[in-house]
Design an enzyme around this catalytic site. Structure first.
Site, PDB file in Angstrom:
ATOM      1  N   GLU A 327       5.028 -75.805 -13.094  1.00 16.58           N
ATOM      2  CA  GLU A 327       4.060 -74.796 -12.672  1.00 16.58           C
ATOM      3  C   GLU A 327       2.830 -74.865 -13.575  1.00 16.58           C
ATOM      4  O   GLU A 327       2.955 -74.829 -14.803  1.00 16.58           O
ATOM      5  CB  GLU A 327       4.659 -73.397 -12.768  1.00 16.58           C
ATOM      6  CG  GLU A 327       5.691 -73.076 -11.718  1.00 16.58           C
ATOM      7  CD  GLU A 327       6.065 -71.596 -11.696  1.00 16.58           C
ATOM      8  OE1 GLU A 327       6.403 -71.093 -10.617  1.00 16.58           O
ATOM      9  OE2 GLU A 327       6.001 -70.933 -12.749  1.00 16.58           O
ATOM     10  N   CYS A 328       1.669 -74.936 -12.976  1.00 17.97           N
ATOM     11  CA  CYS A 328       0.386 -74.884 -13.689  1.00 17.97           C
ATOM     12  C   CYS A 328       0.365 -75.902 -14.827  1.00 17.97           C
ATOM     13  O   CYS A 328       0.264 -77.095 -14.582  1.00 17.97           O
ATOM     14  CB  CYS A 328       0.122 -73.464 -14.171  1.00 17.97           C
ATOM     15  SG  CYS A 328      -1.619 -73.138 -14.542  1.00 17.97           S
ATOM     16  N   GLY A 329       0.488 -75.467 -16.082  1.00 12.07           N
ATOM     17  CA  GLY A 329       0.481 -76.415 -17.183  1.00 12.07           C
ATOM     18  C   GLY A 329       1.576 -77.450 -17.060  1.00 12.07           C
ATOM     19  O   GLY A 329       1.382 -78.629 -17.387  1.00 12.07           O
TER      20      GLY A 329
END
Length: 437
Positions: A327-329
């Site tokens: 997720e994201c990073g």
């Protein structure tokens, strides 16, 4: 449920200072405080947990159904003397127009029967503060404002003028916080520096508790909330099923954005969390069923991640046979490369074709609704998830991978393909909050 919600009419007015100070002071008095955060913030709950000495939770009226909100709140308040919730942005700020489902702090207060403690930043005003207080009092008839705390008060005369004007409305002023930079917490581009990274966190929280004890009538606040006890549903509602029985979870300063309600629900369902640290060059436990790379600040540690051969090799070996989701990073680290703020490219895991840059910054912010194109750690094909996106990364190339989901925002925009999936590996920039179907 007995408790209150700390709110303001805008961001930056002092909600977090007051909330943390109250949580610390109440816990120090021997009260069992159940902390909560309105909205999709994944940093504040860790500070809440440290201040209240009990785990925090997120409550979100847009991303969660009413049953999910009620179930989470009931579980959070179980065994506690007082639920203390911190609002987001301004009290009434949200998205959409569906009653009770805008994502605003007001929706949470109304749904749970929580009275509102309104903090007003009175910088540059005195009697005019009463106009703001009156507007907040009248705008939403579902709410009861239990009292006002004035913030950034410049002098005794300033405090007196503001207090007289506000109390003429029938709203008690329960405290006045002077301008004090010594108690402020450090910040960075996504908000506060994470709790585990904050130097002398216990000392800082104790100082906030002392600060609020000196300037807020805490005993009177508790008394005024005494008749606010409201029964709520105790039945839980599913949010996000465990992605596996044994979950290898990246957990360190670069990977820390995990919603507390996910970890609690996974453990309650019998799943085992197996944390590992990429920054310590640790790979996922090969006996795990699935690997989860949460968001965080990989852009601040890109060089260390690129040099972590044990982590990257272990991740690639794991992904050859078992599911990995980022997720994201975490999504950025699964990609081929990450360009940091100084323009240096760092090779990442290359499990996806994604290339991202923090040299070319652009804010991406808002709620997301996603329908999965195929089965994976987030759920079965066709499952609908609510989530939130908040980052400054620019996508240089998405590569040739298939998209993960059909994603739309909260403002009526047309849905479109988003995220990436390749074999057992998937990722996206949105943080999943709850399953909606």
């Amino acid at each position: 449920m007995k408790g209150f919600l700390v709110a303001s009419v805008r961001s930056g007015a002092g909600k977090t200072t007051l909330s943390l100070g109250l949580m610390a002071a109440l816990a120090r008095r021997g009260l069992k405080v159940a902390p909560a955060k309105c909205g999709p913030d994944y940093i504040d709950p860790a500070f809440h947990a440290a201040a209240a000495r009990r785990p925090g939770v997120n409550l979100d009226s847009w991303a969660m159904t009413p049953a999910q909100v009620a179930g989470l709140a009931a579980h959070q308040a179980e065994g506690a003397d007082l639920l203390v919730a911190e609002g987001l942005m301004g009290l009434f700020d949200g998205v959409g127009h569906e009653p009770g489902r805008t994502g605003s702090s007001a929706d949470i207060a109304a749904a749970l029967g929580l009275k509102v403690l309104l903090v007003l930043d009175v910088t540059g005003q005195s009697t005019s503060a009463a106009a703001v207080a009156l507007g907040a009092k009248l705008l939403d008839p579902r709410l009861t404002i239990v009292g006002i705390v004035l913030n950034r008060v410049g002098s005794e005369r300033h405090r007196r003028l503001c207090t007289e004007a506000v109390e003429a409305l029938g709203l008690p002023v329960l405290g006045a916080l002077p301008r004090e930079t010594a108690v402020e917490l450090p910040e960075r581009h996504l908000g506060l520096v994470q709790a585990e990274e904050t130097d002398d966190l216990r000392r800082r929280l104790d100082a906030l508790g002392d600060f609020v004890e000196r300037h807020v009538e805490i005993g009177r606040l508790i008394e005024l909330c005494g008749d606010a006890e409201t029964p709520i549903a105790t039945a839980s509602a599913p949010l996000l099923s465990p992605p596996g029985q044994r979950i290898a979870l990246a957990r360190d300063a670069a990977f820390s954005f995990v919603y507390p309600h996910h970890l609690a629900a996974w453990r309650a369902a019998g799943a085992e969390i197996l944390p590992f640290s990429p920054l310590a060059d640790e790979g996922p436990d090969p006996t795990a069923d699935v690997c989860w790379l949460p968001g965080g600040y990989p852009e601040l540690h890109a060089g260390a991640i690129a040099a972590a051969d044990g982590f990257l090799g272990g991740l690639r070996a794991f992904a050859s046979a078992k599911p990995v989701h980022g997720e994201c990073g975490g999504y950025m680290v699964l990609g081929a490369g990450l360009v940091d703020a100084s323009g240096i490219r760092h090779a990442m895991a290359s499990l996806l074709g994604l290339e991202t840059s923090y040299e070319k910054r652009r804010l991406h912010l808002g709620y997301r609704r996603a329908r999965l194109f195929s089965s994976g750690p987030l759920g079965p094909e066709g499952a609908v998830l609510s989530g939130h996106e908040f980052h400054y990364a620019t996508i240089l190339t998405i590569g040739s991978d298939d998209p993960l989901a059909d994603v739309s925002d909260a403002h009526g925009g047309a849905p479109g393909p988003d995220g990436s999936r390749r074999g057992t590996v998937s990722g996206s920039f949105f943080h999943a909050i709850a399953r909606m179907d």
